[in-house]
Scaffold this motif. Structure first.
Motif, PDB file in Angstrom:
ATOM      1  N   THR A   9       0.855  -1.185   0.000  1.00 24.67           N
ATOM      2  CA  THR A   9       0.000   0.000   0.000  1.00 24.67           C
ATOM      3  C   THR A   9       0.891   1.235   0.000  1.00 24.67           C
ATOM      4  O   THR A   9       1.851   1.312   0.754  1.00 24.67           O
ATOM      5  N   ARG A  17      -4.431   5.105   6.017  1.00 27.88           N
ATOM      6  CA  ARG A  17      -3.498   4.349   6.854  1.00 27.88           C
ATOM      7  C   ARG A  17      -2.326   5.231   7.268  1.00 27.88           C
ATOM      8  O   ARG A  17      -1.972   6.177   6.589  1.00 27.88           O
ATOM      9  N   CYS A  51       2.349  -0.505   7.169  1.00 28.55           N
ATOM     10  CA  CYS A  51       1.181   0.367   7.343  1.00 28.55           C
ATOM     11  C   CYS A  51       0.376  -0.078   8.561  1.00 28.55           C
ATOM     12  O   CYS A  51       0.543  -1.183   9.083  1.00 28.55           O
ATOM     13  N   SER A  52      -0.523   0.790   8.974  1.00 24.76           N
ATOM     14  CA  SER A  52      -1.308   0.563  10.189  1.00 24.76           C
ATOM     15  C   SER A  52      -2.233  -0.651  10.090  1.00 24.76           C
ATOM     16  O   SER A  52      -2.697  -1.145  11.114  1.00 24.76           O
ATOM     17  N   ALA A  53      -2.485  -1.162   8.895  1.00 20.10           N
ATOM     18  CA  ALA A  53      -3.357  -2.327   8.733  1.00 20.10           C
ATOM     19  C   ALA A  53      -2.771  -3.579   9.387  1.00 20.10           C
ATOM     20  O   ALA A  53      -3.485  -4.547   9.613  1.00 20.10           O
ATOM     21  N   HIS A  54      -1.490  -3.559   9.722  1.00 16.56           N
ATOM     22  CA  HIS A  54      -0.833  -4.733  10.294  1.00 16.56           C
ATOM     23  C   HIS A  54      -0.745  -4.681  11.821  1.00 16.56           C
ATOM     24  O   HIS A  54      -0.148  -5.562  12.441  1.00 16.56           O
ATOM     25  N   TYR A  94      -4.530  -5.376  -1.790  1.00 12.11           N
ATOM     26  CA  TYR A  94      -5.325  -4.563  -0.885  1.00 12.11           C
ATOM     27  C   TYR A  94      -5.910  -3.362  -1.614  1.00 12.11           C
ATOM     28  O   TYR A  94      -5.261  -2.758  -2.446  1.00 12.11           O
TER      29      TYR A  94
END
Length: 125
Positions: A9, A17, A51-54, A94
């Motif tokens: 991303t 994010r 990124c913050s998704a993890h 994603y």
């Protein structure tokens, strides 16, 4: 502009994010991050980001004006980035507007129906 080393991303105004550098100076914490990523023979450099998704929601400090990653946070959310559709072979990416679902291995009747519907011949997941 940052790019997440796991899901690729790219940082933009509209991605929603935040991006976080690997703790390369904190060896113990860096080992925890790398262990969770499960990437063999990969080493981050000082500019590598995730990124913050993890990260789970409790990894973030939301008390101030800016949302920041808490000091001892470790990323734990890693889906296989190379997932591929068994029927059309589209790679999982994603933010592309389509979803991937795992085969219902624990429900044989539904599984047979899925395999029949995707029409890819004698094959089993």
């Amino acid at each position: 502009m940052s790019t997440c080393v796991f899901c690729k991303t790219k940082q933009s105004k509209h991605c929603g994010r935040s991006f976080h550098k690997f703790p390369v100076k904190n060896v113990l914490r860096l080992q925890q991050w790398l262990k969770e990523m499960k990437r063999k023979d990969w080493k981050p450099n000082r500019n590598s980001t995730l990124c913050s998704a993890h990260f789970t929601n409790d990894c973030f400090d939301r008390t101030g004006f800016l949302i920041t990653l808490k000091k001892n946070s470790v990323p734990t959310i890693f889906d296989n980035p190379k997932s591929e559709c068994s029927s059309c072979h589209r790679l999982r990416e994603y933010g592309r507007g389509y979803s991937f679902f795992k085969f219902p291995l624990d429900e044989p009747d539904i599984m047979k129906q899925w395999i029949a519907n995707i029409n890819i011949g004698p094959w089993s997941p």
